[in-house]
Design an enzyme around this catalytic site. Structure first.
Site, PDB file in Angstrom:
ATOM      1  N   CYS B  31       0.794  -1.223   0.000  1.00  0.00           N
ATOM      2  CA  CYS B  31       0.000   0.000   0.000  1.00  0.00           C
ATOM      3  C   CYS B  31       0.826   1.272   0.000  1.00  0.00           C
ATOM      4  O   CYS B  31       1.997   1.290   0.378  1.00  0.00           O
ATOM      5  CB  CYS B  31      -0.905   0.075   1.220  1.00  0.00           C
ATOM      6  SG  CYS B  31      -1.987  -1.320   1.369  1.00  0.00           S
ATOM      7  N   GLY B  58       0.217   0.468  -5.174  1.00  0.00           N
ATOM      8  CA  GLY B  58      -1.045  -0.272  -5.057  1.00  0.00           C
ATOM      9  C   GLY B  58      -2.026   0.184  -6.104  1.00  0.00           C
ATOM     10  O   GLY B  58      -2.345   1.366  -6.179  1.00  0.00           O
ATOM     11  N   ASN B 132      -0.395   0.589   5.872  1.00  0.00           N
ATOM     12  CA  ASN B 132       0.542  -0.114   5.007  1.00  0.00           C
ATOM     13  C   ASN B 132       1.317  -1.087   5.864  1.00  0.00           C
ATOM     14  O   ASN B 132       2.022  -0.663   6.790  1.00  0.00           O
ATOM     15  CB  ASN B 132       1.489   0.888   4.333  1.00  0.00           C
ATOM     16  CG  ASN B 132       2.569   0.190   3.533  1.00  0.00           C
ATOM     17  OD1 ASN B 132       2.422  -0.954   3.144  1.00  0.00           O
ATOM     18  ND2 ASN B 132       3.670   0.889   3.289  1.00  0.00           N
ATOM     19  N   GLY B 133       1.166  -2.378   5.584  1.00  0.00           N
ATOM     20  CA  GLY B 133       1.911  -3.355   6.367  1.00  0.00           C
ATOM     21  C   GLY B 133       1.094  -4.593   6.639  1.00  0.00           C
ATOM     22  O   GLY B 133       0.113  -4.866   5.945  1.00  0.00           O
ATOM     23  N   TYR B 285      13.072  -2.502  -5.412  1.00  0.00           N
ATOM     24  CA  TYR B 285      11.985  -2.498  -6.383  1.00  0.00           C
ATOM     25  C   TYR B 285      10.807  -1.568  -6.069  1.00  0.00           C
ATOM     26  O   TYR B 285      10.313  -0.895  -6.948  1.00  0.00           O
ATOM     27  CB  TYR B 285      11.450  -3.924  -6.556  1.00  0.00           C
ATOM     28  CG  TYR B 285      10.236  -4.017  -7.430  1.00  0.00           C
ATOM     29  CD1 TYR B 285      10.326  -3.812  -8.803  1.00  0.00           C
ATOM     30  CD2 TYR B 285       8.988  -4.289  -6.891  1.00  0.00           C
ATOM     31  CE1 TYR B 285       9.206  -3.876  -9.611  1.00  0.00           C
ATOM     32  CE2 TYR B 285       7.856  -4.355  -7.695  1.00  0.00           C
ATOM     33  CZ  TYR B 285       7.971  -4.159  -9.048  1.00  0.00           C
ATOM     34  OH  TYR B 285       6.867  -4.224  -9.838  1.00  0.00           O
TER      35      TYR B 285
END
Lengths: 509, 509, 509, 509
Positions: B31, B58, B132-133, B285
Site C-alpha cells: 500500500c 497499489g 501499510n503493512g 523495487y
C-alpha cells in the site's frame, strides 16, 4: 473552396468532456489498425494482442470485428484495450478473420457511436472498416452520399467509407475506371473509393470472404504486412507483428490494395501512387521504438537524430537527459555522439491515465506537478542537455526547464530532435491551430526566452531527414515544418476555426 | 504454535478473480498512504495528487477520507487513482485534513469492502485508518476483539486497528502503560495498540481534530513528513511530497507517533524502538527512483547496486541493457562502472493494465508475448549484459533471455541487483511460498540453466547493503535472503499453505 | 429525556437524492424479512422467491445471506428483487439456511452501506441480522456501544443489533437475567438484547447453526412461521409462505424467540410479553391482501372496513370506486354493503418505478398527472363514492377528487377506511411530521374543503377495529390516530425535526 | 414465395438472453410511439410523461429525440422509462419538437443498437423515425436498399424506413406517383415509402421543421392526435394524451399523413386507404383500459365482452373473478350481466419486473409460484367463474385453474373474452408459432381437459366484435382467430421457423 464543411455534423446524446492534453505537448495520432486472415487460430484473441501492442496509437476506444465466412461479429467500447476485452466478450467473436482498431479521436466527438470498426450489411454480405487517417474531402463525399439519398448516422470518415463501398463501383464511375480486379467486386469498389477520396488513409477492411489492406497513394499512414504459420496479418506498426510473432514481409505500398484470403496474399493497384509522403512524426513521436518503418527501426532513427543534433548543436555540458519516454533514444544518441554522459534526470509517473482532476489555483501556486519529478542528485550542479522530441504549443517545455533548474542544474540546454512546427496538420493529426503553435508566434530566440532555457536548438530539416533515412531514399510529409502540404487543402480549413465544427451548427445547413 | 489462524476469515459475496501476475515476477507491495493537515487548502484534491504519485504502491483500490472538525467524509473504489476520482466525488470531501490510501491486496480478498481508509464512529467522533503493512499477530488480536464481543465485518488489519483504537486504552492496559500523551486520548490508544500489536505497519489516522502518523518499532514500512506553506503532510514516499511541492522534513522514526494538528507537528513515543529493519525491497523495487529513503535517493542507490554488480561479477561484453523500468538505473550504473556501453534493448508496453486475457495454446506456440519486445538492431551480434533487479519465481527471466537471444544477441549474461530470494515474507509483502521461490529449489548454477543464460550472477548481500547505504549506518530487513526474520513468525505461517486461508474454512472455528 | 440523539449519525460518500413521495400519500413501511432452515433445498433461490413476494414492503435495497454451517455468504444491492438477483450472484450463496431482507429506508440515508442483512464475524462464527422496525432507544444503545469501545460504521439499527449480539450476554447483565436458553449462547444474547432495547422489531437472525426469529414484546411488526417438507421458514407476511408453498403454522408470539435448526422449531421466551399492539396500518395499507395476520385475511378485513364505512357513512350515490390498488377490497365491501354498483373509475400506471422527473411549472399548469387516469365513461354524470384507505398529508386526495370530477362525475363522496391521522409514528413507519399531517392541521370539515369533496367521512376507530377483528380479541397500535403510544417516546422526537438528524451535525458531539 | 428472408440479418456483439415469458401467456406488442410540436414547452419532459403512460406497450428500451429547427438530439437506452431518464439526460434534449418510443422487441435482437427513435442525417437535415408495427415486405425493401448501395447497420424496420426516406421520392418513382405534397419533400418521400411498403405501421417522424404522423392504409396500429394549448401531439394511445392533459382530436386515418408544424396540423393523403383492420388485440389486451380507440373506450369494450360472454356461456356459479389486471373489466361485466357477485380471487405481485430466476426442480415440486396468489377466503367452497382475456400457448391457464381449485373453489369455470387463437400473427405481434398455439393443437374440449377446468367457453367472434363496436361500424384484423390475413403473407413466414431467422445464417446469403 467549398462551403460544405457544415455538413460534417452529427447528433449526439450529450457532449462528453473533451480529453485534456494535461501536461502533454504532443500531436495526437488518429488510430492503430489491424487485420488478420488465419483459419485455425483464435483471431479475436490475436487481434486483442495486436491492439494491445498498438495501444499507444489511440486510447479512447477500441474494437474488434470478426467474420466466419457467413456472419460478422463485433465488439467495441470506450477505454483501453486491457479494460475493454475479457473472455466473455471475445468468445462470441467467431471466425477465421478479423480487423481491429484503437481510436484517438480527431474529428468527430468522443462517443461510443464513433468507435470503430464500423460495420454494415451490404448486397454482398457484411462489410467492416477500420481506418487510420483523415479524408480531406470528407465534406464533399458526405454531400454526395446525402444527395444519393444515403442517410448517415455518425460524423466519422469510417461510416462514409463503408457507405461509399456499399454502392456498386459504377455509382462512382464518372470518377474512375476499372483497374483490373480479377472479378472481385470489392476491389472494384475500393478502387472507386480511392478515385474519389483525398487525404490520408490506411484501411483494414473485412468482408465475408477476405481482409483488404489499403493505403492512400501517398502512403501517409503506415501499414505493414506479416506472415503467420496459418495466415497473414496487417498492422499499423511492426511492433504488433512482433507481439504476435508474425514475420514481417513488407509495407503495403502507396496506392496499393492487398487482399488476404484463402488464396494467400494478392496485390492490386488501387490507384496510381503519388510521391510517397509518410508522416514524418511517425519517426519523431508516434511509432513505438521497436517498430520498423520504411526499412528503418524507429529506435535507431531516433538515436541518429540525437547524434545529428549533437553535431549540429554541440554544447559544453556534464550530463545528457531525455524527456521520458519518447526522447530517451535521442538522448542516448546525443550522449554517444558527444561523449557527454547519459543518465536519467526526470521520472515520469507510469500510471498516467486520463484524469480530469486539475490543481486548483492555490495548489497550482503550491507547484503541484502531475507528471514529472526530477532526480535531483543526478542533476545537482550539472550543466544539463535536455533532449526533447518536439515542441508543439510549448506549454510543457517551460515547466520542464524550470523543474530541472529547480533540482539544482547549473545550466539547461534544450535540444529538440525536429525542426520548429510552424503549420497545422490537416491530414488527421490533432496538433494545434496556427495561433496555438509556439513556433508560429515566436522565433527560436523568442521560444528560448519563453521556456527559460540557457540555449535552445532545433534539429534542421535536412539533418532530421538524413538521420531518419541515411541515403534519403524515402520522402516524407514535412508540412508542419514547411507549410508545403502534399494534398491541396480547402481554404476554409486554414481559418483556425476547426474547434467550432460541432454538430449543433451543422444539422441546419 | 497457534491454531488461531482460522479466525482470519470473513464473508464475501462472490469470490472475484484473483489478479494474475502475468509476465511479472516481482513481489507486490501492500500500500501507499498519505495524510495532510492544511487549513485553507482543498485537502481532498491534494490527497488525489499525492495518491497519483503513489500509484505504483497499489493499483487495486484507492480511497480518501476527510474531516472538517465535525463530520468525516469518505470515497473509496476499486481501480486506479486516475479512474476513481472526479470532480463530483471529490467535491463532497470537505474539511481541512485528509488521509488517503492506495491498496495492493495481500491478505483479505480483492473486494471493495476491503478498500481503505476504514472509517468508524467512536465515542470521540469519527476515526479513520489507512494502513501499510501486515500485523503478524492479527489472528490473536482478532480473537481478543471477538472475545470482547466486538463483531468484525471484514478480514482486514485496518478494521482490526480501528476497533482496537475505538476502545479506551485501559481495555488493553494489562498489556501497556501510559507513556505521556499530554491528555490526548488518541495518543493513549495508539500507544496501547502499539503495545499489543506485532508486525509491520505504517499508519495514517484521521480523527475529529488531528492526523496521526504511526510507524512500527522496527520502521519496516517507510513514512515521511513534509511541510506545506499552510500545514503538514505525511506520505509513504517522498515522491508524493515532491508532487505536491511539500518540503521534506524527515522520516517518521521507528516507534514514533507524529501528530499533525492546529499546533503544528508534535512527536510522541509510541513504543520503544527496536532495531531498525526497513524492508530492503523498497530500495530494490518498490519505491519510485525519485524517492528519498533513510537519506538515500533510490535512483542513486540502484545505480550503486549496478556499479557494485559490475565489480563483483564483471563480464566481457559489448552492451548493457536493463529490464524496464526498475532495472534501468542499475544498468546505467553497471555501464558507468564497467565502461561497457549502455543502450535500450527491451521495449515495454506503456499501457500495461490488468488484463485477464491470456494467449491460448496455439497462440502460445506462436510466441505471442504481451509485455516486452526487443530492439533487435541494438542487440544483433552483441554480447549482452541483461541487468534485472531481482528474481522471485523465475518465470519471466527465462523468456527474457530467450527473447534477447532471439533478437540476435551472441551471449546473454544475467546480472541481478539483489541476492537469491530463498525465504517468503510474512510481513505483508506478497512474494511467494517456499516451493514457488526458484532460489529455494535451485542453486545459482541450476537457475542459470533454468533460464538459459550464458552466465548468471547475483549481487552479494554485503555488496547490496554497501551499495544502498555507503557507511552501513542503516540496517534493513533482509529476511527473504537470509531467513532471519526480525519478528517472531508463528510456525503455522511456514506451512506453505497461505493460499488456503480463505474464509470458507474459517468461519467454522 | 435524552440529548444523545446526535449520535445517530454516520458518514457518507455523497448524499444521494432522497426518494420523492411523488403522487403517493401513504406511510412507508420499513422492511420485509425472511428466514429459512431447509437442508437439501436451494435456500438462496427460495429466499429470492419469498423476497419477491415481499417486495411491496421495501423497494430500496434487498439482500440475502446464507450459511452452510461453516461460512456465511451474502449478496445485497440497491434495487428491486427482480433487478438485483441473477443466477450468477445466487450461485455462490451456498448453504442450508438463509435470511433475506427488503429495505424501505426510514432513518439512515439511502445507501448500499445501509442495506441488510448486516453480517459480522463473532466469537461463535458468523452472525447476520435482518430487521424490520425501529428501536426507539437506538441513540442510547449507540452510546453504550461506543462507550464500550465498539466502533460503528453505519447509522442502522441492524449494525447496532449485531454488535449488541456479538458481546456475551453478561456484558448486558446489569440489565437482564438469564431466562432459560438450554445452553444456546445466542438465546442468552437475544434475551439480553430484548432486555435492553425498546421499540418495534421483528428479526431474522442467522448464525453458524440456526435461524432465529424474534419479535418485540408488543408484537408491533408481523412475523409468521411456516413449514416446508424439508424444513421451516419465517416471513414478515404469509403471502411469502404461499409463494414458496410453505404451510402456515402460526405467528411468532410477542416477546418470543423461535429457533429453526436441525432439531426443528423450538420456542423460547425472549422477554415477558406486553400488551399486543401490532401496527394497525398492516391492515389498512402495508400487508398484501392475500396475507393472513393474527388470524385475519387482509382482503377480508379490508372488505369489512368498506362495509363498516358504508354503514357509518351511507350516501346516496350511483357508483363505488376505489383508489387502486389498496382501496379496491374496501370499495368492493362498500358496494356489497350499500348495494351501490362497484366499478373501476381510476386507472393506475402499472409501471410505477421511482422517478425523479417531475413536471416543470408550465407542464404542471398543463395538468400533467403521472399516476392516475380516469375512466370517464364509467364516471360521467354519476354520483361517485371514492373509497381510499387513508389520508396522511392530503396531497393526493385533492387532485384525485378533481380528476374524478373532471371526468364528469356529478358528485364525489370520499370515504376513508381509517380514522384521521393526527400523530406521527416513532416506531419505524415513515409517515410525516406533525406539521405535515393534514388532520393535525384541519378538522374533517376543513379537510373536505381542502380536497374539494362533496362529502368526506373517515371510518371511526371503533368501527375500524371491529372490522379488522370481529370479536376484538386482538389489540393494535393506533397511536397515529389517538396519540397514545404503546412505548414511551423521548421528548426530543416530538420536536418535528427528524429531518435534521443528518450525520454532519452528528460526528461532532 | 421469396427466399430473401435471409437478408433480415445484422451483426451483434453478443446475443443477450431472450426475455422469458415467465408465467405470462399474452401476445407481446411491438411499441408505443409519441410525437409533439409545441414551441415554448419542454418537449423532452412532455415526451417523458407520455412514454411513461405508454410503458405497457414496450418495456425493453425507450428513447426520445428532439429538434430545435437546426440540430437533433437523442437519448435512448435499455430499460423502463422510469429508469432510463433523469434530469441530466433530459436537459440536452433541446428544441420545440420531439418524438419518443417504447420498444418491445419482436424481430431484431434485444440490443441497444435496435432501440428507437432511429436518427440519421440527410440532405435536408436530421431525420428520425419511431415505429410501431412490422413491414411484411421488409426483406424485399432491404434487398432494394442494398442493391442501391445503401449499407445497413441494424436489422430493424426503423433503419429501413429512415434510409428509404433519405432518398428522393423519385428513386422509388417506378413504384409511385406524386400525390399532392404542397412542395414538402418529406410528404413526397413518405408517400413513396407508403407506396412501396406493406404491412402494419404507425410512425412518428421528426425532421428539421416538422413532426409527421403516418398510419398504414389498413390502420392496423393505433395512432391518435391531441391538442395542447401551445401545440399538437400524437400518441399510440389516448391514455398518453390524458396524462399530459392534451385534448383528444381524432385518430390518424388509415393511409393518412398528418404534419405538425408552425402551421398547426395539416392532413395529406399518404396512400389510398384499404379496408380498416385495426388489430383486435388492442381491445382484448394491449391498450390501457382508459384509452379511447376508434371511438370506443377500452374499459367499456372489455366490460361488454364480459357481458356478452355471460350471455353466450352462462353458468350456475357463486362468484366471478378475473385474471388481473387485463381481465378485471370483463369480469365486472360478466358479473353485472349474470348477477353473480364479483370479487377479487387472485392477487398479482405488483412488482413484476423481468427476472430470469426460475424455480429449480425441487422448488417446482414445492409449488413455488411467482406471479399469483389466491384469496382463499373469497374462493372457499365457491363455484367460481374465472374470466381471462385470451389463451395463447395455454401455459398459465392450467396452473391458474389448479391454484383457484387449490384455494378451495368447488368448481372452476373458465370464460375467455376472445375466440380460440389458431393462427400466428405476421404483422408484428410476437404471439407464437403454429405449433405453440394450444388452440391449433386442441379443440375446446381438449383445451378444457388440458387446463383442468370444469367448463371452458370462448367468446364467439361475432360476439366479440359486437361487444367491441356495437353497430359493427368498424372492422378489425382478426387473422389470429380466422386465418384470414388482411395482407398477403410470404409463404416462408408460415414455415414455423421464425426463431431461426437469426443473423448468423443471414449475412451469408
Amino acid at each position: 473552396m467549398t462551403k460544405k464543411h457544415n455538413t460534417l455534423g452529427g447528433n449526439v446524446i450529450a457532449p462528453e468532456s473533451k480529453a485534456e492534453h494535461l501536461d502533454d505537448d504532443h500531436p495526437r495520432e488518429a488510430c492503430g489498425i489491424f487485420g488478420v486472415y488465419a483459419p485455425g487460430l483464435d483471431v479475436a484473441r490475436l487481434a486483442f494482442f495486436a491492439l494491445y501492442a498498438l495501444q499507444h496509437r489511440g486510447q479512447e476506444s477500441t474494437g474488434i470485428a470478426t467474420c466466419d465466412g457467413q456472419a460478422a461479429y463485433v465488439h467495441k467500447s470506450m477505454g483501453l484495450v486491457s479494460q475493454v476485452y475479457n473472455e466473455n466478450n471475445l468468445a462470441p467473436l467467431k471466425g477465421h478473420m478479423a480487423i481491429g482498431h484503437n481510436r484517438y479521436s480527431t474529428t468527430g466527438s468522443s462517443h461510443i457511436r464513433n468507435a470503430q470498426p464500423y460495420l454494415i450489411e451490404t448486397m454482398h454480405g457484411p462489410l467492416g472498416v477500420a481506418h487510420n487517417g483523415n479524408l480531406t474531402n470528407a465534406s464533399d463525399l458526405r454531400s454526395q452520399l446525402l444527395e444519393r439519398g444515403v442517410g448517415l448516422s455518425t460524423t466519422t470518415d469510417s461510416e462514409l467509407i463503408t457507405q461509399i463501398l456499399a454502392a456498386p463501383a459504377t455509382v462512382w464511375s464518372p470518377y474512375c475506371k476499372p483497374n483490373g480486379s480479377g472479378g472481385d467486386c470489392w476491389i472494384d469498389r475500393i478502387q472507386a473509393f480511392m478515385a474519389v477520396s483525398e487525404g490520408a488513409y490506411s484501411l483494414a477492411i473485412i468482408t465475408r470472404d477476405a481482409i483488404y489492406a489499403v493505403r492512400d497513394p501517398r502512403g501517409m499512414r503506415p501499414l505493414s504486412i506479416g506472415r503467420l504459420e496459418q495466415g497473414y496479418v496487417i498492422a499499423s506498426e511492426t511492433c504488433a507483428l512482433n507481439t504476435i510473432n508474425a514475420h514481417f514481409i513488407r509495407d503495403v505500398a502507396p496506392g496499393e490494395i492487398v487482399r488476404l484470403n484463402e488464396a494467400g496474399i494478392t496485390s492490386f493497384e488501387g490507384c496510381p501512387p503519388e510521391k510517397h509522403t509518410l508522416c514524418v512524426f511517425e519517426y519523431i513521436y508516434f511509432s513505438r521504438p521497436d517498430s520498423l518503418l520504411d526499412g528503418q527501426v524507429i529506435h535507431q532513427a531516433r538515436q541518429r537524430m540525437g547524434r545529428q543534433l549533437a553535431c549540429e548543436a554541440p554544447v559544453d555540458a556534464d550530463l545528457v537527459i531525455g524527456v521520458p519516454d519518447s526522447a530517451i533514444p535521442a538522448a542516448i544518441g546525443f550522449s554517444l555522439e558527444s561523449g557527454i554522459p547519459y543518465n536519467e534526470g526526470l521520472v515520469k509517473n507510469r500510471y498516467i491515465g486520463r484524469t480530469f482532476i486539475q490543481p486548483d489555483d492555490r495548489l497550482r501556486q503550491q507547484g503541484v506537478s502531475l507528471k514529472f519529478n526530477t532526480l535531483a542528485e543526478n542533476l545537482q550542479g550539472k550543466r544539463v542537455v535536455l533532449v526533447d522530441d518536439s515542441i508543439v504549443r510549448g506549454n510543457t517545455s517551460g515547466p520542464l526547464v524550470q523543474l530541472v533548474r529547480g533540482a539544482g542544474a547549473a545550466e539547461v540546454h534544450v535540444r529538440v530532435c525536429s525542426p520548429p512546427i510552424r503549420h497545422p496538420c490537416f491530414m488527421g493529426i490533432d496538433m494545434a491551430t496556427y495561433t496555438e503553435l509556439i513556433a508560429h508566434r515566436f522565433d527560436v530566440e523568442g521560444i528560448k526566452k519563453q521556456i527559460g532555457a540557457d540555449s535552445l536548438h532545433y534539429l534542421s530539416l535536412d539533418g532530421m531527414l538524413d538521420a531518419i533515412c541515411q541515403h534519403r531514399s524515402a520522402t516524407y510529409c514535412t508540412a508542419c515544418f514547411t507549410g508545403v502540404y502534399p494534398i491541396s487543402i480547402p481554404d476554409w480549413l486554414f481559418e483556425d476555426n476547426r474547434d467550432k465544427l460541432y454538430f449543433e451548427e451543422v444539422w441546419g445547413i
